[in-house]
Motif scaffolding. Sequence first.
Motif, short mmCIF file in Angstrom:
data_model
loop_
_atom_site.label_atom_id
_atom_site.label_comp_id
_atom_site.label_asym_id
_atom_site.label_seq_id
_atom_site.Cartn_x
_atom_site.Cartn_y
_atom_site.Cartn_z
N PRO A 1 -28.58 -47.24 -13.49
CA PRO A 1 -28.67 -46.26 -12.41
C PRO A 1 -27.67 -46.61 -11.30
CG PRO A 1 -30.85 -47.05 -13.03
CD PRO A 1 -29.84 -47.92 -13.73
N ILE A 2 -27.16 -45.60 -10.63
CA ILE A 2 -26.08 -45.81 -9.66
C ILE A 2 -26.44 -46.81 -8.56
CG2 ILE A 2 -26.66 -43.81 -8.21
CD1 ILE A 2 -23.09 -44.85 -9.10
N GLY B 1 -27.16 -50.34 -10.23
CA GLY B 1 -25.93 -50.76 -10.90
C GLY B 1 -24.88 -51.21 -9.90
N SER B 2 -24.73 -50.45 -8.81
CA SER B 2 -23.77 -50.84 -7.76
C SER B 2 -24.18 -52.15 -7.11
CB SER B 2 -23.69 -49.73 -6.70
OG SER B 2 -23.20 -48.55 -7.27
N GLU B 3 -25.47 -52.32 -6.89
CA GLU B 3 -25.97 -53.57 -6.31
C GLU B 3 -25.73 -54.74 -7.27
OE1 GLU B 3 -27.72 -56.48 -3.88
OE2 GLU B 3 -26.82 -54.55 -3.42
N ALA B 4 -25.93 -54.53 -8.56
CA ALA B 4 -25.70 -55.60 -9.54
C ALA B 4 -24.23 -56.02 -9.53
CB ALA B 4 -26.10 -55.14 -10.94
N LEU B 5 -23.32 -55.06 -9.47
CA LEU B 5 -21.89 -55.40 -9.41
C LEU B 5 -21.56 -56.13 -8.10
CD1 LEU B 5 -20.17 -52.24 -10.91
CD2 LEU B 5 -20.59 -54.45 -12.01
N ARG B 6 -22.19 -55.72 -7.00
CA ARG B 6 -21.97 -56.41 -5.72
C ARG B 6 -22.42 -57.86 -5.83
NH1 ARG B 6 -24.08 -58.57 -1.82
NH2 ARG B 6 -26.23 -58.14 -2.39
N GLN B 7 -23.57 -58.09 -6.46
CA GLN B 7 -24.07 -59.46 -6.62
C GLN B 7 -23.16 -60.29 -7.53
OE1 GLN B 7 -28.25 -59.74 -7.52
NE2 GLN B 7 -28.80 -58.28 -5.92
N LEU B 8 -22.68 -59.70 -8.61
CA LEU B 8 -21.75 -60.43 -9.48
C LEU B 8 -20.49 -60.82 -8.72
CD1 LEU B 8 -21.95 -58.41 -12.83
CD2 LEU B 8 -22.74 -60.75 -12.44
N ILE C 1 -15.88 -59.66 -13.46
CA ILE C 1 -16.36 -58.28 -13.62
C ILE C 1 -15.29 -57.53 -14.40
CG2 ILE C 1 -17.11 -56.16 -12.48
CD1 ILE C 1 -17.89 -57.88 -10.07
N GLY C 2 -15.66 -57.09 -15.57
CA GLY C 2 -14.74 -56.32 -16.39
C GLY C 2 -14.76 -54.86 -15.99
N PRO C 3 -14.22 -54.01 -16.82
CA PRO C 3 -14.16 -52.59 -16.49
C PRO C 3 -15.54 -52.00 -16.24
CG PRO C 3 -12.77 -53.08 -18.39
CD PRO C 3 -13.56 -54.31 -18.10
N ALA C 4 -15.62 -51.15 -15.22
CA ALA C 4 -16.87 -50.47 -14.87
C ALA C 4 -16.53 -49.10 -14.31
CB ALA C 4 -17.66 -51.28 -13.85
N ILE C 5 -17.26 -48.10 -14.78
CA ILE C 5 -17.06 -46.72 -14.36
C ILE C 5 -18.29 -46.23 -13.62
CG2 ILE C 5 -16.83 -44.33 -15.19
CD1 ILE C 5 -15.24 -45.38 -17.55
N ALA C 6 -18.06 -45.50 -12.53
CA ALA C 6 -19.16 -44.85 -11.82
C ALA C 6 -19.11 -43.36 -12.11
CB ALA C 6 -19.05 -45.08 -10.32
N SER C 7 -20.28 -42.78 -12.34
CA SER C 7 -20.40 -41.34 -12.44
C SER C 7 -21.32 -40.90 -11.29
CB SER C 7 -20.97 -40.92 -13.80
OG SER C 7 -22.32 -41.32 -13.91
N LEU C 8 -21.73 -39.67 -11.29
CA LEU C 8 -22.58 -39.19 -10.20
C LEU C 8 -23.93 -39.88 -10.18
CD1 LEU C 8 -21.73 -35.39 -10.42
CD2 LEU C 8 -20.77 -37.12 -8.87
N ASP C 9 -24.43 -40.33 -11.34
CA ASP C 9 -25.77 -40.91 -11.38
C ASP C 9 -25.87 -42.27 -12.05
OD1 ASP C 9 -25.27 -40.08 -13.95
OD2 ASP C 9 -27.10 -38.92 -14.17
#
Length: 182
Positions: free
Chosen positions: A69-70, A73-80, A87-95
């Motif tokens: 979930p956005i 998921g965003s918080e998990a990437l921030r923590q990493l 952090i490898g490739p990561a795409i965000a969509s609307l949700d």
Amino acid sequence: MPSPLPRRTPEDRIRRATVADGASSFDGFPPIDWIKDTGAPVSPVLVTWAAGQCAVLPIGICWDVVRLPIDTGSEALRQLHALGSTIGPAIASLDSVEVLVPVHSADAWDLPGCSVLQIGEHLVAPSPLFGAPSGVDGRTWLHRPGADCALTNGDDLYAAFAAALATVSEETAPSTSPRGRP
């Protein structure tokens, strides 16, 4: 009157991308080894991106995708990022946030709100030229693929997502006073 610039053909773009692929940092040309590794034909992918559209890439050959979930998921990437993890490739969509991880590294995931996309499924990927905040069809790269083809470690992402779930649930829980009153 000066002559117009020549139009670049798909072959020109592929040749330039191949040359750029050897560079150690993103220079505006998409690295193509990570496309080749999926088994997808490179030329049609680059032509699709040149037309301003998302390309469809097969999952499960050289990487799986974890869809989160956005918010968490965003918080998990921030923590990493804060921990200094790769952090490898990561795409965000609307949700959602979709993170590329090594094949089978997320097979045993059991956390709520996530799904693991594997062989037989596809990633809808904008050109790596589109990083946040710009995007294509509501999709943008939070972390672009690099020439090194580095992926996010599945175990590290699991731990960060579990922590993000706890953090987000704490932030959304109603606060209470010391006497138990809101």
